[in-house]
Design a protein around this motif. Structure first.
Motif, short mmCIF file in Angstrom:
data_model
loop_
_atom_site.label_atom_id
_atom_site.label_comp_id
_atom_site.label_asym_id
_atom_site.label_seq_id
_atom_site.Cartn_x
_atom_site.Cartn_y
_atom_site.Cartn_z
N VAL A 265 -24.82 16.14 -108.40
CA VAL A 265 -26.11 16.70 -108.00
C VAL A 265 -26.91 15.68 -107.18
O VAL A 265 -27.52 16.02 -106.16
N PHE A 266 -26.90 14.43 -107.62
CA PHE A 266 -27.60 13.39 -106.86
C PHE A 266 -27.03 13.26 -105.44
O PHE A 266 -27.77 13.13 -104.46
N ILE A 267 -25.71 13.27 -105.34
CA ILE A 267 -25.08 13.15 -104.03
C ILE A 267 -25.42 14.36 -103.16
O ILE A 267 -25.69 14.22 -101.95
N GLU A 268 -25.44 15.55 -103.77
CA GLU A 268 -25.80 16.76 -103.02
C GLU A 268 -27.26 16.71 -102.56
O GLU A 268 -27.60 17.15 -101.46
N MET A 269 -28.14 16.18 -103.43
CA MET A 269 -29.55 16.04 -103.04
C MET A 269 -29.70 15.06 -101.88
O MET A 269 -30.48 15.29 -100.95
N ALA A 270 -28.96 13.97 -101.93
CA ALA A 270 -29.02 13.00 -100.84
C ALA A 270 -28.55 13.65 -99.54
O ALA A 270 -29.15 13.43 -98.47
N ASP A 271 -27.51 14.46 -99.65
CA ASP A 271 -27.01 15.18 -98.48
C ASP A 271 -28.07 16.14 -97.93
O ASP A 271 -28.24 16.28 -96.72
N LEU A 272 -28.80 16.77 -98.85
CA LEU A 272 -29.88 17.68 -98.47
C LEU A 272 -30.93 16.95 -97.64
O LEU A 272 -31.31 17.40 -96.56
N TYR A 273 -31.38 15.79 -98.13
CA TYR A 273 -32.42 15.05 -97.41
C TYR A 273 -31.89 14.45 -96.12
O TYR A 273 -32.63 14.31 -95.15
N GLU A 274 -30.61 14.10 -96.12
CA GLU A 274 -30.03 13.55 -94.91
C GLU A 274 -29.98 14.62 -93.82
O GLU A 274 -30.21 14.32 -92.64
N LYS A 275 -29.68 15.85 -94.21
CA LYS A 275 -29.67 16.95 -93.24
C LYS A 275 -31.07 17.17 -92.67
O LYS A 275 -31.23 17.62 -91.53
N GLN A 276 -32.10 16.87 -93.46
CA GLN A 276 -33.48 17.00 -93.00
C GLN A 276 -33.92 15.78 -92.19
O GLN A 276 -35.07 15.73 -91.73
N VAL B 203 -33.07 8.84 -103.53
CA VAL B 203 -32.06 9.49 -104.37
C VAL B 203 -30.85 8.58 -104.57
O VAL B 203 -30.36 8.41 -105.69
N TYR B 204 -30.37 7.97 -103.49
CA TYR B 204 -29.21 7.09 -103.60
C TYR B 204 -29.52 5.88 -104.50
O TYR B 204 -28.68 5.45 -105.29
N GLU B 205 -30.71 5.31 -104.38
CA GLU B 205 -31.03 4.15 -105.20
C GLU B 205 -31.21 4.54 -106.67
O GLU B 205 -30.93 3.75 -107.57
N THR B 206 -31.67 5.76 -106.92
CA THR B 206 -31.71 6.27 -108.30
C THR B 206 -30.30 6.36 -108.85
O THR B 206 -30.03 5.99 -110.00
N PHE B 207 -29.38 6.87 -108.04
CA PHE B 207 -27.97 6.96 -108.43
C PHE B 207 -27.43 5.59 -108.79
O PHE B 207 -26.78 5.40 -109.82
N LEU B 208 -27.70 4.60 -107.94
CA LEU B 208 -27.19 3.24 -108.17
C LEU B 208 -27.76 2.64 -109.46
O LEU B 208 -27.07 1.91 -110.16
N GLU B 209 -29.01 2.94 -109.75
CA GLU B 209 -29.62 2.41 -110.96
C GLU B 209 -29.04 3.06 -112.21
O GLU B 209 -28.80 2.40 -113.22
N LEU B 210 -28.82 4.37 -112.15
CA LEU B 210 -28.31 5.10 -113.32
C LEU B 210 -26.83 4.82 -113.57
O LEU B 210 -26.38 4.82 -114.72
N TYR B 211 -26.08 4.58 -112.50
CA TYR B 211 -24.63 4.41 -112.64
C TYR B 211 -24.18 3.12 -111.96
O TYR B 211 -23.52 3.15 -110.91
N PRO B 212 -24.54 1.97 -112.51
CA PRO B 212 -24.24 0.68 -111.86
C PRO B 212 -22.76 0.36 -111.73
O PRO B 212 -22.38 -0.49 -110.92
N ASP B 213 -21.92 1.03 -112.51
CA ASP B 213 -20.48 0.72 -112.48
C ASP B 213 -19.65 1.84 -111.87
O ASP B 213 -18.42 1.84 -112.00
N ASP B 214 -20.30 2.78 -111.21
CA ASP B 214 -19.56 3.92 -110.67
C ASP B 214 -18.70 3.49 -109.48
O ASP B 214 -19.09 2.63 -108.68
N GLU B 215 -17.53 4.10 -109.38
CA GLU B 215 -16.60 3.75 -108.31
C GLU B 215 -17.11 4.14 -106.92
O GLU B 215 -16.64 3.64 -105.90
N MET B 216 -18.11 5.02 -106.87
CA MET B 216 -18.68 5.43 -105.59
C MET B 216 -19.68 4.42 -105.04
O MET B 216 -20.11 4.52 -103.88
N ASN B 217 -20.10 3.46 -105.85
CA ASN B 217 -21.21 2.58 -105.48
C ASN B 217 -21.01 1.83 -104.16
O ASN B 217 -21.96 1.68 -103.39
#
Length: 453
Positions: free
Chosen positions: A136-147, A156-170
């Protein structure tokens, strides 16, 4: 509950105007807005229901707000107690699925406002797993990027990084955020995110080193570019020096070799720029940056007071066939004209009229456009005049005046050409007057004594 707090805070900041991209003009202002976002994400927030109204076709349509909150609380309690899902829990789960479907449909239809509301409803009131929340966070970021709303996307991306510091997408998320900061001129923050990619690569497990290799290389290239854009040319040049030693794809290696030479010219080291740029030309003779490299070499020679070598480098460029490089003929001619004209202008400004004249004469035939030819011929006339070759100077001015008279006959004289013609007429008139004065003086000097009164 955590999801509701995050969503409420994020929406509150957005609706309050903290994240309006159009208000950003400097790195400092970007910093203030993004920092406000980061701080606010750590605080408590009110429930979202009072600020978001989902459209009438949403699944919650018939539910009253108070009852809905009560149901959601019951779901949360049941989930925390490890009880099997009840009908109510399943209902909320189905609503969440429906909201997400509606969000994607709204996004596809470019109804960005509706999509945003659905996503916030999912985060605040829905039933989603951690994996789904990430999506959902990635989709929201895509939404704002399209705008094209860089600040909201960053938030949104920095919120993602804070919530998931060890995610493979980081690593990819850091790259995205770095690029966004760079796009809005916040180069310092862009560099911080590129450096984080390198730090992640250093900490990666052995089996993941190869996975990080490509993105680490891209991060280093972007760090070098960002440092150059910040005006930190020496720092950027050090990055390119290290990159030049790596086993890079041909396109990237060509870019690195060129940038090394280019940055040496910016640093003020023409003696280092020349061999670096020559290495680039010899290694990648078909690259589209070859004409610019010749220009930079010529200008470097000029700065080192090696005028003949500077002129010869331009002649090398003028003699080259555009078919030897991956560049169309018009672009190739553009660079020949630009390089020759700029170096000629520099020679003229420093009073080296002889070498300026050589280059103006060489580049005049590169185009039959009157705007180009008249300007170069006018400069040729100025050079002859400065060299006291007045006969040739008059010829140059006369050529422009006659060309203007021919153009006037068919009403084909632009304002620029008309101004140039008037300048040539004035210079021609002045030179004729000077010639008459000189002739008069000479006649006085050769008078026989007997003829004097």
């Amino acid at each position: 509950m955590m999801r509701g707090v995050i969503a409420g805070l994020l929406l509150g900041l957005i609706t309050a105007g903290f994240l309006k991209a159009e208000s950003v003009s400097t790195e400092e202002r970007v910093s203030d807005k993004v920092m406000a976002q980061r701080e606010a994400l750590g605080k408590s927030a009110a429930v979202l229901g009072a600020t978001v109204e989902v459209s009438e076709d949403a699944p919650q349509k018939k539910l009253k707000e108070a009852k809905y909150r009560e149901e959601h609380a019951a779901y949360t309690e049941a989930a925390s107690a490890g009880k099997p899902p009840t009908f109510l829990e399943e209902l909320i789960r189905q609503r969440t699925i429906a909201w997400r479907r509606h969000a994607k449909m709204a996004l596809k239809a470019r109804d960005y406002e509706a999509a945003e509301k659905y996503y916030f409803e999912i985060l605040n009131n829905g039933s989603i797993s951690n994996a789904e929340q990430k999506e959902v966070f990635i989709e929201m970021a895509d939404l704002y990027e399209k705008q094209k709303n860089e600040i909201k996307t960053i938030a949104v991306y920095e919120t993602f990084l804070e919530l998931y510091p060890d995610d493979e997408m980081n690593p990819r998320v850091h790259m995205k955020v770095g690029d966004l900061y760079r796009d809005i001129g916040a180069f310092k923050f862009a560099s911080e995110h590129y450096y984080k990619i390198l730090n992640l690569a250093l900490k990666s497990r052995k089996g993941a080193i190869e996975e990080y290799r490509e993105i680490s290389l891209q991060a280093q290239l972007k760090l070098a570019e960002t440092e150059a854009e910040r005006g930190n040319f020496e720092s950027a040049e050090r990055f390119y020096q290290r990159l030049a030693k790596l086993d890079l794809p041909a396109d990237e290696h060509a870019k690195v070799l060129f940038q090394r030479g280019y940055l040496e010219t910016k640093i003020g080291s023409p003696g280092k720029a020349i061999p670096a740029l020559k290495e680039f030309i010899e290694t990648y003779p078909r690259d589209s940056r070859v004409p610019e490299a010749h220009y930079l070499i010529s200008d470097s020679y000029r700065k080192m007071n090696q005028s003949e070598k500077a002129v010869q480098e331009i002649f090398v460029l003028l003699k080259k066939n555009h078919n030897l490089a991956r560049i169309d003929s018009e672009e190739w001619v553009h660079w020949k004209r630009r390089a020759g004209n700029q170096i000629a202008n520099q020679f003229y400004k420093q009073g080296d009229y002889h070498n300026a004249l050589r280059l103006y004469q060489a580049i005049t035939p590169l185009s039959t456009d009157p705007q180009w030819q008249w300007e170069t011929v006018y400069q040729i006339g100025l050079c002859f005049e400065r060299l006291s070759v007045y006969g040739k100077a008059r010829e140059a001015c006369q050529w422009i005046v006659q060309g203007g008279e021919q153009a006037e006959a068919v009403s084909d004289l632009s304002k620029n050409l008309e101004q140039l013609q008037n300048m040539a007429k004035w210079r021609l008139k002045e030179m004729i007057a000077i010639d008459k004065h000189v002739d008069a003086v000479n006649n006085l000097l050769i008078l026989e004594p007997a003829s004097l009164p």
